[in-house]
Enzyme design. Structure first.
Site, mmCIF file in Angstrom:
data_model
loop_
_atom_site.group_PDB
_atom_site.id
_atom_site.type_symbol
_atom_site.label_atom_id
_atom_site.label_comp_id
_atom_site.label_asym_id
_atom_site.label_seq_id
_atom_site.Cartn_x
_atom_site.Cartn_y
_atom_site.Cartn_z
ATOM 1 N N LEU A 176 20.884 -43.302 57.938
ATOM 2 C CA LEU A 176 20.180 -44.296 57.142
ATOM 3 C C LEU A 176 21.188 -44.974 56.221
ATOM 4 O O LEU A 176 21.865 -44.312 55.433
ATOM 5 C CB LEU A 176 19.078 -43.640 56.310
ATOM 6 C CG LEU A 176 18.356 -44.542 55.292
ATOM 7 C CD1 LEU A 176 17.637 -45.692 55.998
ATOM 8 C CD2 LEU A 176 17.394 -43.728 54.436
ATOM 9 N N ASP A 177 21.286 -46.297 56.322
ATOM 10 C CA ASP A 177 22.190 -47.097 55.489
ATOM 11 C C ASP A 177 21.337 -47.874 54.492
ATOM 12 O O ASP A 177 20.697 -48.869 54.845
ATOM 13 C CB ASP A 177 23.013 -48.030 56.376
ATOM 14 C CG ASP A 177 24.042 -48.835 55.594
ATOM 15 O OD1 ASP A 177 24.119 -48.689 54.363
ATOM 16 O OD2 ASP A 177 24.770 -49.629 56.233
ATOM 17 N N GLY A 179 20.935 -50.406 51.782
ATOM 18 C CA GLY A 179 21.703 -51.543 51.306
ATOM 19 C C GLY A 179 22.771 -51.897 52.323
ATOM 20 O O GLY A 179 23.966 -51.848 52.034
ATOM 21 N N GLY A 181 23.774 -54.622 53.751
ATOM 22 C CA GLY A 181 24.541 -55.857 53.701
ATOM 23 C C GLY A 181 24.416 -56.675 54.959
ATOM 24 O O GLY A 181 23.325 -56.838 55.521
ATOM 25 N N TRP A 182 25.550 -57.183 55.431
ATOM 26 C CA TRP A 182 25.566 -57.981 56.660
ATOM 27 C C TRP A 182 25.811 -57.120 57.899
ATOM 28 O O TRP A 182 26.140 -57.633 58.960
ATOM 29 C CB TRP A 182 26.609 -59.083 56.556
ATOM 30 C CG TRP A 182 26.237 -60.169 55.589
ATOM 31 C CD1 TRP A 182 25.390 -61.223 55.819
ATOM 32 C CD2 TRP A 182 26.693 -60.320 54.244
ATOM 33 N NE1 TRP A 182 25.292 -62.011 54.699
ATOM 34 C CE2 TRP A 182 26.081 -61.482 53.705
ATOM 35 C CE3 TRP A 182 27.542 -59.586 53.426
ATOM 36 C CZ2 TRP A 182 26.308 -61.917 52.411
ATOM 37 C CZ3 TRP A 182 27.769 -60.012 52.127
ATOM 38 C CH2 TRP A 182 27.157 -61.166 51.630
ATOM 39 N N THR A 201 17.960 -53.726 54.068
ATOM 40 C CA THR A 201 18.365 -54.755 53.128
ATOM 41 C C THR A 201 17.131 -55.500 52.651
ATOM 42 O O THR A 201 16.094 -55.499 53.333
ATOM 43 C CB THR A 201 19.375 -55.738 53.747
ATOM 44 O OG1 THR A 201 19.728 -56.742 52.774
ATOM 45 C CG2 THR A 201 18.782 -56.443 54.965
ATOM 46 N N LEU A 202 17.240 -56.148 51.494
ATOM 47 C CA LEU A 202 16.161 -56.987 50.977
ATOM 48 C C LEU A 202 16.497 -58.467 51.081
ATOM 49 O O LEU A 202 15.751 -59.306 50.580
ATOM 50 C CB LEU A 202 15.866 -56.625 49.511
ATOM 51 C CG LEU A 202 15.317 -55.217 49.260
ATOM 52 C CD1 LEU A 202 15.120 -54.985 47.757
ATOM 53 C CD2 LEU A 202 14.017 -55.002 50.000
ATOM 54 N N GLN A 206 20.934 -61.753 55.000
ATOM 55 C CA GLN A 206 21.665 -60.611 55.543
ATOM 56 C C GLN A 206 20.996 -60.038 56.783
ATOM 57 O O GLN A 206 21.668 -59.680 57.751
ATOM 58 C CB GLN A 206 21.819 -59.531 54.470
ATOM 59 C CG GLN A 206 22.811 -59.896 53.374
ATOM 60 C CD GLN A 206 23.001 -58.780 52.357
ATOM 61 O OE1 GLN A 206 22.167 -57.886 52.227
ATOM 62 N NE2 GLN A 206 24.086 -58.835 51.624
ATOM 63 N N CYS A 363 35.519 -59.986 36.643
ATOM 64 C CA CYS A 363 35.322 -58.662 37.232
ATOM 65 C C CYS A 363 36.655 -57.998 37.551
ATOM 66 O O CYS A 363 36.819 -56.788 37.349
ATOM 67 C CB CYS A 363 34.461 -58.764 38.483
ATOM 68 S SG CYS A 363 32.710 -59.054 38.138
#
Length: 410
Positions: A176-177, A179, A181-182, A201-202, A206, A363
């Protein structure tokens, strides 16, 4: 000059010259780097004095603060080197205390709000991300096994390092991943370890690209990408991984997150959490970053994460701190963004470019000078889920690297 009230007390290392709206200049500090900035109106001076953490970025975005000698990065690095002096300033201290007090509200992320926050940042133009990320669109800290490695190599090595910690010791493991992403990490795990991957993902953008990539790679039978919140999932998985997502969970939801990891993880399973953190005690999120870049976001101290894990009943079987790896990642992103700045401006506008310049440079400085880091925390339900020593991590990475190095040598 109103701004002098702030800069005179703050700037000790490096030389900052400030030109105010009336054309009057004043210099603060000594030594390198040497930077000159111009403030274009008196209102900006007042705002910087009252809430610099928010209004510095806004002034740069709007062109009300410009850098005339040196670069934006030079200016922000000078500020970062003096951050201890900044935090001792009574006004900054007041805003920090207010930020900490409001953090539970600012990071309250139920399912509906979490989806809006994700869309704010991750549903931007896909072309934007192609202009500064690596070819796999890895949008998290890379892993530099050598300082001269390219961004592409370092991101590949990051995926390999994470996979090694998941102990993918047999084919067909369910992963299970959270988040995803792409889709790059999920596709890597499916292709390299013959894993059955479920990615969550939400982001609408993506999920579309992830599914397209899986189909083109012929892996759509082994990788299932879902537009779903981790809290709505059922079932058990042999392995769970989450990279660059925990920063969006929110402190009030930490118990829920780790209970979900515990409940979704097989009895002999292994989980790996990769997240930005801080080396100092719990604090707040920079107000400019929270408003413009990552609404609802927060980078935790290990003390507040471990306290929740302890109450959840999970074993912490390994922790690794990646210190300057993200600074180097952000440097590569910033350089690529600036090289493609005109194309970004065609996608959006000048204000957007200045906002993202400030984001990437700020950042990077935060990871070099302001206590930001990345932690990788390995978790398990049972203390014997992983071997007694860490040799299995290195052995797996070397075994995976050997074929790649052999091909490169030919």
């Amino acid at each position: 000059m109103l701004a002098a009230l702030l800069f005179r007390q703050v700037v000790r290392e490096g030389t900052l010259t400030v030109v105010d709206a009336a054309g009057k200049s004043e210099t603060f500090g000594r030594g390198e780097p040497r930077v000159t900035v111009r403030l274009h109106d008196r209102a900006t001076e007042y705002k910087l004095l009252t809430n610099p953490k928010l209004h510095l970025g806004e002034a740069y975005m709007d062109g009300r603060l410009t850098v005339e000698d040196g670069s934006l990065y030079d200016f922000l690095e000078l500020a970062g080197r003096n951050v201890v002096n900044v935090e001792q300033h009574p006004l900054w201290g007041m805003f920090d205390r207010v930020g900490r007090a409001l953090r539970p509200i600012q990071t309250f992320n139920p399912v509906s709000r979490a989806r809006r926050n994700v869309a704010h940042h991750y549903d931007l133009s896909g072309e934007l991300y192609d202009l500064f990320l690596d070819s796999d669109r890895q949008y998290s800290c890379a892993y530099f096994t050598h300082p001269d490695n390219t961004l592409e190599q370092a991101q590949h090595d990051k995926k390999r390092h994470i996979a090694a910690k998941l102990r993918l010791d047999r084919p067909g493991l369910s992963v299970l991943d959270i988040g995803s992403g792409w889709g790059g990490l999920g596709l890597y795990l499916a292709n390299t370890a013959d894993a059955q991957v479920t990615g969550l993902t939400l982001s609408d953008e993506q999920i579309k690209l992830s599914r397209e990539r899986a189909r083109k790679a012929g892996l759509d039978g082994r990788v299932d990408f879902k537009l779903e919140d981790y809290r709505n999932l059922s079932g058990r998985f042999d392995r769970i991984v989450s990279v660059g997502m925990f920063e969006h969970v929110g402190t009030a939801h930490y118990p829920e997150f780790f209970r979900t990891v515990r409940d979704r993880l097989a009895d002999d399973g292994v989980a790996l959490l990769h997240s930005i953190g801080r080396m100092d005690p719990p604090g707040g999120t920079n107000p400019w970053l929270r408003k413009y870049i990552f609404p609802g976001g927060y980078t935790p101290a290990l003390s507040e994460v471990l306290a929740v894990v302890e109450r959840t009943g999970l074993w912490v079987t390994d922790i690794e701190i990646l210190r300057l790896h993200y600074a180097e990642t952000l440097r590569a992103w910033r350089e690529r963004f600036m090289a493609n700045r005109d194309r970004v401006k065609d996608l959006y506008d000048e204000r957007f470019c200045r906002m993202w310049e400030f984001y990437l440079a700020g950042c990077e400085v935060s990871f070099r000078h302001m206590g930001q880091m990345v932690f990788q925390m390995q978790l398990a339900r049972r203390q014997d889920a992983v071997p007694l020593t860490r040799d299995y991590i290195t052995d797996w990475e070397r075994a995976q690297a050997a074929p790649q190095e052999a091909v490169a040598a030919e």
